[in-house]
Design a protein around this motif. Structure first.
Motif, mmCIF file in Angstrom:
data_model
loop_
_atom_site.group_PDB
_atom_site.id
_atom_site.type_symbol
_atom_site.label_atom_id
_atom_site.label_comp_id
_atom_site.label_asym_id
_atom_site.label_seq_id
_atom_site.Cartn_x
_atom_site.Cartn_y
_atom_site.Cartn_z
ATOM 1 N N SER A 164 21.956 -10.690 -38.591
ATOM 2 C CA SER A 164 21.156 -9.668 -37.894
ATOM 3 C C SER A 164 21.902 -8.346 -37.971
ATOM 4 N N SER A 165 21.231 -7.292 -37.547
ATOM 5 C CA SER A 165 21.874 -5.978 -37.562
ATOM 6 C C SER A 165 23.059 -5.960 -36.592
ATOM 7 N N LEU A 166 22.951 -6.743 -35.513
ATOM 8 C CA LEU A 166 24.054 -6.801 -34.547
ATOM 9 C C LEU A 166 25.290 -7.432 -35.189
ATOM 10 N N LEU A 167 25.061 -8.479 -36.003
ATOM 11 C CA LEU A 167 26.185 -9.107 -36.703
ATOM 12 C C LEU A 167 26.790 -8.136 -37.714
ATOM 13 N N ALA A 168 25.950 -7.315 -38.328
ATOM 14 C CA ALA A 168 26.464 -6.307 -39.256
ATOM 15 C C ALA A 168 27.407 -5.352 -38.522
ATOM 16 N N LEU A 169 27.044 -4.992 -37.272
ATOM 17 C CA LEU A 169 27.912 -4.109 -36.479
ATOM 18 C C LEU A 169 29.232 -4.815 -36.138
ATOM 19 N N SER A 170 29.148 -6.124 -35.828
ATOM 20 C CA SER A 170 30.379 -6.878 -35.552
ATOM 21 C C SER A 170 31.276 -6.886 -36.776
ATOM 22 N N LEU A 171 30.641 -7.033 -37.944
ATOM 23 C CA LEU A 171 31.408 -7.035 -39.198
ATOM 24 C C LEU A 171 32.106 -5.684 -39.396
ATOM 25 N N ILE A 172 31.365 -4.600 -39.179
ATOM 26 C CA ILE A 172 31.932 -3.256 -39.341
ATOM 27 C C ILE A 172 33.108 -3.053 -38.366
ATOM 28 N N SER A 173 32.925 -3.518 -37.115
ATOM 29 C CA SER A 173 34.003 -3.413 -36.111
ATOM 30 C C SER A 173 35.235 -4.175 -36.549
ATOM 31 N N MET A 174 34.990 -5.402 -37.022
ATOM 32 C CA MET A 174 36.122 -6.256 -37.422
ATOM 33 C C MET A 174 36.883 -5.617 -38.593
ATOM 34 N N VAL A 175 36.143 -5.096 -39.554
ATOM 35 C CA VAL A 175 36.785 -4.491 -40.730
ATOM 36 C C VAL A 175 37.565 -3.236 -40.323
ATOM 37 N N ASP A 176 36.989 -2.472 -39.383
ATOM 38 C CA ASP A 176 37.686 -1.290 -38.865
ATOM 39 C C ASP A 176 39.004 -1.698 -38.218
ATOM 40 N N GLU A 177 38.939 -2.760 -37.396
ATOM 41 C CA GLU A 177 40.111 -3.180 -36.642
ATOM 42 C C GLU A 177 41.178 -3.814 -37.537
ATOM 43 N N GLU A 178 40.751 -4.696 -38.424
ATOM 44 C CA GLU A 178 41.705 -5.480 -39.216
ATOM 45 C C GLU A 178 42.200 -4.731 -40.460
ATOM 46 N N PHE A 179 41.362 -3.853 -41.014
ATOM 47 C CA PHE A 179 41.732 -3.209 -42.288
ATOM 48 C C PHE A 179 41.813 -1.688 -42.197
ATOM 49 N N ASP A 180 41.393 -1.117 -41.037
ATOM 50 C CA ASP A 180 41.334 0.329 -40.870
ATOM 51 C C ASP A 180 40.465 0.979 -41.959
ATOM 52 N N VAL A 181 39.352 0.305 -42.275
ATOM 53 C CA VAL A 181 38.420 0.808 -43.284
ATOM 54 C C VAL A 181 37.044 0.960 -42.617
ATOM 55 N N ALA A 182 36.379 2.109 -42.861
ATOM 56 C CA ALA A 182 35.035 2.322 -42.303
ATOM 57 C C ALA A 182 33.990 1.917 -43.345
ATOM 58 N N LEU A 183 33.380 0.749 -43.142
ATOM 59 C CA LEU A 183 32.304 0.311 -44.047
ATOM 60 C C LEU A 183 31.055 1.122 -43.767
ATOM 61 N N LYS A 184 30.301 1.410 -44.810
ATOM 62 C CA LYS A 184 29.009 2.072 -44.614
ATOM 63 C C LYS A 184 27.906 1.010 -44.610
ATOM 64 N N GLY A 185 26.751 1.401 -44.077
ATOM 65 C CA GLY A 185 25.621 0.487 -44.075
ATOM 66 C C GLY A 185 25.311 -0.013 -45.486
ATOM 67 N N ASP A 186 25.359 0.905 -46.461
ATOM 68 C CA ASP A 186 25.039 0.511 -47.843
ATOM 69 C C ASP A 186 26.066 -0.472 -48.407
ATOM 70 N N ASP A 187 27.314 -0.359 -47.949
ATOM 71 C CA ASP A 187 28.331 -1.310 -48.418
ATOM 72 C C ASP A 187 27.940 -2.733 -48.032
ATOM 73 N N VAL A 188 27.392 -2.874 -46.825
ATOM 74 C CA VAL A 188 26.979 -4.197 -46.363
ATOM 75 C C VAL A 188 25.689 -4.614 -47.078
ATOM 76 N N LYS A 189 24.750 -3.668 -47.165
ATOM 77 C CA LYS A 189 23.440 -3.995 -47.760
ATOM 78 C C LYS A 189 23.555 -4.345 -49.241
ATOM 79 N N ASN A 190 24.488 -3.676 -49.942
ATOM 80 C CA ASN A 190 24.603 -3.920 -51.382
ATOM 81 C C ASN A 190 25.505 -5.102 -51.729
ATOM 82 N N SER A 191 26.096 -5.725 -50.720
ATOM 83 C CA SER A 191 26.948 -6.891 -50.977
ATOM 84 C C SER A 191 26.119 -8.158 -50.847
ATOM 85 N N GLU A 192 26.393 -9.109 -51.758
ATOM 86 C CA GLU A 192 25.648 -10.363 -51.672
ATOM 87 C C GLU A 192 26.486 -11.432 -50.977
ATOM 88 N N THR A 193 27.728 -11.571 -51.471
ATOM 89 C CA THR A 193 28.597 -12.612 -50.908
ATOM 90 C C THR A 193 29.691 -11.979 -50.047
#
Lengths: 77, 360
Positions: free
Chosen positions: A36-65
């Motif tokens: 869900s979109s909420l899980l996408a936000l959790s993913l973005i938060s986790m990546v920010d916290e663990e990798f200090d990287v800001a994912l964009k919406g398109d980064d998530v949308k264009n990824s398959e695996t």
């Protein structure tokens, strides 16, 4: 940087209804029933916290695996 | 890195005017046929139960009410006000700007500096830096900063359930020896399309060869319909806001735990909770007006102060750390100390309050 296996484990932690043992680098996360979109936000938060990287919406949308997401993070570090 | 340290200036008071009409998000979602779980889930995630919305009241209508109230509460002579600035993306007209209209509606001096700034979520902090710059020299002694939006509808799915109408006014005055305001600002125009009204300006107007059609087309082409890339805004907010805090703290030797309150732009609950957690501040020190106002754009910081901190900050000195962030992408953080600040009672304006005025 964390390994792909560590990233898969972190990804699986974000999920509520999916058995973590079934989640692999090749999992097509957007096909998961609970995705869900909420899980996408959790993913973005986790990546920010663990990798200090800001994912964009398109980064998530264009990824398959999950590995695709990992590769995007790698390219941004 | 952009820092400003503006001294000899203080906030004298803040007032907010809202449309009286309340719109409940649960009612709107139910009318669309959404199930209860979906409705509860949405409201849980964004934290917005209801908002104020008016079909009729414009930004100068609400600004007029807020301005009159604050001027009266401060006991200021109208003739002593030297400058007004309005920060809005919903002016009554593109031309003339709202600040000019307000000069007349409030009966201010014709020797008054007046201008608009077209900014949204970061707008209060930006507006404060401009008005403080005018006042800190002592040339302009008293000034009013109007912020916020009215009559805006985003019109795309659930985005329309986030925004509320509100106009706040912040009174700023010259105060020799006062600490003033310390700012950090930043901009990332590469994210210009994260929150955008694509048809609101000249970029997407299509001119036809035929002169007559050109004008009929123009008439139909301008639109304030906005679109938002939610995930991009989320990622931007949770990374950039903490960085801005850190930059301000490092530059001026400040510590966020020394502040009485941290007042953030009210984007939505998912973003704000996450930002508060990342900042490591006590949520009780980060007041929110989301539940009953929604995201009020450039008004969100002053409207949170007037609705949540009234009765808590008027006595003596209080230290506030405020951050606005959003469309642009644009962000600004300010550290300031209030000193016996006046917080007016919030004004609720009836829909028909100004029906007797005839406007072009």
């Amino acid at each position: 940087m964390k390994t792909i296996d560590e990233f898969v484990a972190l990804f699986a932690e974000q999920l509520d209804d999916t058995d973590p043992s079934t989640v692999t680098a090749q999992t097509k996360f957007r096909d998961l029933e609970e995705w869900s979109s909420l899980l996408a936000l959790s993913l973005i938060s986790m990546v920010d916290e663990e990798f200090d990287v800001a994912l964009k919406g398109d980064d998530v949308k264009n990824s398959e695996t999950i590995e695709d997401v990992y590769n995007v993070i790698k390219s941004k570090i | 890195m952009s820092f400003l340290d503006i001294k000899d200036v203080r906030i004298a008071g803040i007032a907010t005017a809202l449309p009286k009409t309340v719109v409940r998000n649960a009612d709107l979602l139910a009318a669309e046929g959404k199930k209860k779980e979906e409705i509860d889930g949405f409201i849980d995630q964004v934290g917005i139960i209801e908002r104020r919305e008016s079909q009729r009241l414009t930004a100068t209508d609400l600004g007029c009410e807020a301005g009159e109230k604050l001027i009266a509460d401060l006991g200021w002579e109208k003739s002593s006000i030297d400058a007004i600035i309005m920060v809005t993306i919903s002016p009554d007209y593109t031309l003339p700007v709202n600040a000019c209209i307000l000069q007349d509606r409030l009966g201010l001096s014709r020797e008054c500096y007046a201008q608009d700034l077209c900014m949204a979520c970061s707008g209060w902090v930006y507006g404060l830096s401009v008005i403080a710059s005018l006042v800190s020299s002592g040339n302009a002694h008293r000034a009013l900063l109007f912020t916020g939006d009215a009559r805006i509808h985003w019109g795309t799915g659930n985005d329309d359930l986030l925004f509320g109408h509100a106009i706040s006014v912040t009174a700023v005055e010259f105060a020799e020896g006062a600490d003033g305001f310390k700012f950090h600002f930043g901009t990332d125009g590469s994210g210009y399309d994260a929150v955008i009204m694509p048809k609101s300006g000249m970029r997407n107007i299509s001119y036809e060869e035929d002169y007559e059609r050109k004008f009929s087309d123009l008439r139909n082409q301008c639109s304030k319909e906005g679109i938002m890339k939610g995930m991009d805004v989320f990622a931007f907010s949770i990374t950039q806001v903490p960085k801005s805090f850190k930059a301000l703290e490092n530059k001026f030797g400040l510590k966020r735990e020394d502040f009485d309150y941290v007042v953030l732009h009210q984007a939505n609950m998912a973003i704000n909770q996450r930002v508060v957690r990342k900042l490591g501040i006590d949520p009780a020190k980060a007041p929110t007006s989301l539940a009953y106002y929604g995201n009020t754009e450039a008004s969100s910081i002053p409207a949170t102060i007037t609705s949540q901190l009234k009765g808590k900050i008027e006595q003596g000195k209080k230290k506030l750390l405020c951050c606005g962030f959003g469309t642009g992408l644009s962000w600004g953080t300010v550290a300031l100390t209030t000193d016996n600040i006046v917080i007016s009672d919030t004004i609720e304006v009836e829909e028909n309050r100004f029906d007797d005025i005839k406007w072009v």
